[in-house]
Design an enzyme around this catalytic site. Sequence first.
Site, PDB file in Angstrom:
ATOM      1  N   GLU A 298       0.806  -1.147   0.024  1.00  9.39           N
ATOM      2  CA  GLU A 298      -0.013  -0.029  -0.030  1.00  9.39           C
ATOM      3  C   GLU A 298       0.883   1.183  -0.067  1.00  9.39           C
ATOM      4  O   GLU A 298       1.595   1.380   0.840  1.00  9.39           O
ATOM      5  CB  GLU A 298      -1.010   0.214   1.353  1.00  9.39           C
ATOM      6  CG  GLU A 298      -2.174  -1.038   1.046  1.00  9.39           C
ATOM      7  CD  GLU A 298      -1.764  -2.339   1.602  1.00  9.39           C
ATOM      8  OE1 GLU A 298      -0.641  -2.430   2.376  1.00  9.39           O
ATOM      9  OE2 GLU A 298      -2.366  -3.231   1.193  1.00  9.39           O
ATOM     10  N   CYS A 299       0.571   1.936  -0.989  1.00 18.02           N
ATOM     11  CA  CYS A 299       1.573   3.280  -1.226  1.00 18.02           C
ATOM     12  C   CYS A 299       0.745   4.429  -1.741  1.00 18.02           C
ATOM     13  O   CYS A 299      -0.554   4.103  -2.139  1.00 18.02           O
ATOM     14  CB  CYS A 299       2.683   2.895  -2.186  1.00 18.02           C
ATOM     15  SG  CYS A 299       3.679   1.502  -1.809  1.00 18.02           S
ATOM     16  N   THR A 300       1.239   5.618  -1.805  1.00 16.46           N
ATOM     17  CA  THR A 300       0.823   6.719  -2.343  1.00 16.46           C
ATOM     18  C   THR A 300       1.763   7.416  -3.133  1.00 16.46           C
ATOM     19  O   THR A 300       2.671   7.929  -2.649  1.00 16.46           O
ATOM     20  CB  THR A 300       0.096   7.688  -1.469  1.00 16.46           C
ATOM     21  OG1 THR A 300      -0.893   7.029  -0.531  1.00 16.46           O
ATOM     22  CG2 THR A 300      -0.730   8.709  -2.220  1.00 16.46           C
TER      23      THR A 300
END
Length: 471
Positions: free
Chosen positions: A5-7
């Site tokens: 999970e990254c942005t």
Amino acid sequence: MKQTECTTILVGKDASLDGSTMIARSEDGGREIIPEGFELVTPDKQPQHYESVISHQKIDDADLPANPLRYTSAPDVSGESGIWAAAGINAANVAMTATETITTNARIQGIDPLVDQGGLGEEDFVTLTLPYLHKAVDGVKRVGYLLEKYGTYEMNGMAFADHDEIWYLETIGGHHWIARRIPDDAYVVAPNRLNIDEFHFGQDGFMAAEGLEKLIKEYQLNPDRKGYNMRHIFGSSTIKDAHYNNPRAWFVHNYFDPEFGGQPSDQDQPFICHANRKISIEDIKWVESSHYQDTPYDPYGDQGTPEQKKTFRPVGLNRNFETHILQVRNNVPDEVAGVQWLCFGPNTFNSMVPFYTNIKDTPACFQTGPKFDLKQIFWLNKLAAQLGDTNFKVYGELETDFEQKSLAQCHFIQHETDKKVAELSSKEVEEALTAANQKMADQVYNNTVELLGNMVNEGHNLMTLKFDLLD
């Protein structure tokens, strides 16, 4: 072990405050703490023979070109599941971040399934790509070649930047891919979904795996009556997207342009966007630390109900383990153009450090070990965030003061160093930049220790286990 999970935030050179290209990503994980480091990979340390730890995919030696460039990386220090180099800038001032885990759908998986034996993944891409790049577009070509030859077992997005261009690539199924050049005056926010929307085959600024347009037509994959929207064709539009992915993009868009409007769960938020101002390093760090401030969805706020506070996944959270902004600066000498802004731990309680990448080594306190050690800033930041989380209203202001102080000090050191290196030889420049990095690392480490001390002082009388003596 997997970071899922990254942005990602991308900012073109005409959209940034100082005319630099900037590609950023928070590297997030799951329940297990994943210690991250900061390392310099010199040509002699680059693998000459490569095999993935997770998939056991072997890379033909012919696909590991001679004369690799030096580059920085932010690897998982345990090495148990491979290198996971994550992000860096090479000696040609080309930057790469990989990867943003993204979504897919059953239609493309039924045509080009993810590979179940071998293949490449997030573990591999930076190590197999960054040391061989001389322009950003070379990254698209290199990864595209690797995907078509070896395949992948997961869906990923990744970005490449140089002085002039930013390219964003997304994998499609097991062997296909698409990529788009980000306009110079635009920014992008890419959460954990397939993000590229409007696409024009054969036009400048767009690239794709050979035969992808034919595949779309052959299998009747396009739901739109006109044009190509890759998110509609290959991506998802699920309840999870509405709660996990779309709200992050919505909040960032409204920060960069308050007139953006819309609703957090909107599925068709645009990929290419324009801010109402030029975007700074501080802007990117703020959004990478954000948790829906001034909305009912802020877990630390006082506007919403307990249910609303848990409705949407924020950008900044306990599972941020490493965050970077890869900045390739213009209007400065090439020797100081590459800057890897870096911080560890939850972004609510850390500060970015602008590390030069034309260096001889990285600061020891940022190299990190796998076990808890307060001499290393990764573990110090984790401790500060977990203590700060117990009472954000009290400790949040302390963190704001700490971050402002740290950034100001780092900016000052950077300005002084930029001026100094103009009179130095190449060897002297590397030594000066290495020393500047050490000075900034020491300053931020000491500031973090000071922050923890201030938090302890403020929290002393807030403990539940107390009894006031009134005699």
